[in-house]
Design an enzyme around this catalytic site. Structure first.
Site, PDB file in Angstrom:
ATOM      1  N   HIS A 142       0.585  -1.798   0.003  1.00 28.02           N
ATOM      2  CA  HIS A 142      -0.633   0.084   0.182  1.00 28.02           C
ATOM      3  C   HIS A 142       0.652   1.090   0.237  1.00 28.02           C
ATOM      4  CE1 HIS A 142       1.119   0.713   4.065  1.00 28.02           C
ATOM      5  NE2 HIS A 142       0.867  -1.003   4.271  1.00 28.02           N
ATOM      6  N   ASP A 143       0.673   2.541  -0.311  1.00 26.80           N
ATOM      7  CA  ASP A 143       0.909   3.799  -0.597  1.00 26.80           C
ATOM      8  C   ASP A 143       1.968   3.988  -0.975  1.00 26.80           C
ATOM      9  OD1 ASP A 143      -1.383   4.632   0.456  1.00 26.80           O
ATOM     10  OD2 ASP A 143      -0.478   3.251   2.511  1.00 26.80           O
TER      11      ASP A 143
ATOM     12  N   GLY B  53       5.124  -1.540   2.818  1.00 24.51           N
ATOM     13  CA  GLY B  53       4.414   0.005   2.468  1.00 24.51           C
ATOM     14  C   GLY B  53       5.041   2.082   1.537  1.00 24.51           C
TER      15      GLY B  53
END
Length: 269
Positions: free
Chosen positions: A122-123, A140
């Site tokens: 994520h991100d 992440g």
């Protein structure tokens, strides 16, 4: 050219399917997915969430694309995953959308190649022409530049940055930022010189490489602090934009420290 959807696949009516998309058997495509023209899902591919897959990207069996991030803080916020054009995503690859704590988006650039079982968390932001070899574990909030190659089994710590044209050796545990044009290896990873092979392959001139090597030696010498050496190198190489890419990368900084050589007197490879 019309799209082709195998009858053994489940494609939500809300999904946006471009011209010439090919969806093989046993795939699932969620209601908020966008598959641009020419995308191919070979078979057994699951695409979920608010995911956009760029034109002509090809995804192989058992890839999981756009499912909720592996983050205990994620509460179902409407984050996104965007994948660029002409990417190859091989078997078992996993890619997750962003979170509220990281900007709500994960992005992958154009012409990237993700080998089997690599992971994009994520991100994360990944540039163009990036290669993740088998089993790369990307945590992440990682930022990866353009033309980066990451060797198999490598772990990228959360919040690190990897500069353009860097090379990371297989099995490395990368816990700190990697400068543009740098080469790192081992676990824990250390800077082991410049990515000379990659620079030559991508058409950098002999003079450019020579100047990068001179700047590297000065930048990671054992006199003074790194910030002092950055300014010394900036003064000596005022008219060399490639060197200033490295200096700007260091000056901007991030959540993690800069990856440095084990032996500051060792020559670059």
């Amino acid at each position: 050219m019309s799209s082709s959807i195998h009858p053994l696949s489940v494609v939500d009516p809300g999904a946006r399917i471009g011209e010439g998309v090919s969806i093989g058997p046993f795939c699932t495509v969620g209601p908020d997915v966008v598959l641009a023209e020419g995308v191919e899902l070979v078979s057994h591919v699951a695409v979920a969430g608010r995911t956009t897959v760029g034109a002509r990207t090809k995804i192989y069996p058992f890839a999981s694309i756009g499912h909720p991030p592996q983050d205990v803080k994620y509460k179902g916020e409407p984050s996104t995953l965007t994948i660029g054009v002409d990417c190859l995503i091989r078997e078992g690859v996993t890619m997750n959308p962003g979170t509220e704590g990281g900007g709500m988006k994960t992005t992958v650039g154009d012409r990237c190649f993700f080998l089997a079982n690599s992971h994009v968390a994520h991100d994360t932001s990944i540039g163009d022409n990036v290669i993740f070899s088998n089993n790369v574990m990307c945590a992440g909030h990682v930022k990866v530049g353009n033309f980066v190659i990451v060797g198999g089994g490598t772990g990228l710590h959360q919040f690190i940055r990897v500069g353009d044209h860097a090379f990371i050796g297989g099995g490395a545990g990368v816990m700190h930022d990697v400068i543009p044009f740098g080469m790192v290896r081992d676990n824990p990873a250390h800077l082991a010189g410049l990515n000379l092979v990659g620079l030559r392959r991508r058409g950098f001139t002999r003079e450019q490489i020579h100047e990068l090597r001179r700047a590297y030696r000065l930048l990671f010498a054992d006199e003074g602090t790194l910030s002092e050496r950055v300014e010394d190198v900036a003064s000596e190489f005022a008219s060399h934009p490639l060197i200033h890419e490295i200096l700007d990368f260091i000056r901007v900084g991030g959540e993690r420290a800069i990856c440095v050589p084990h032996d500051v007197n060792a020559p670059d490879r």
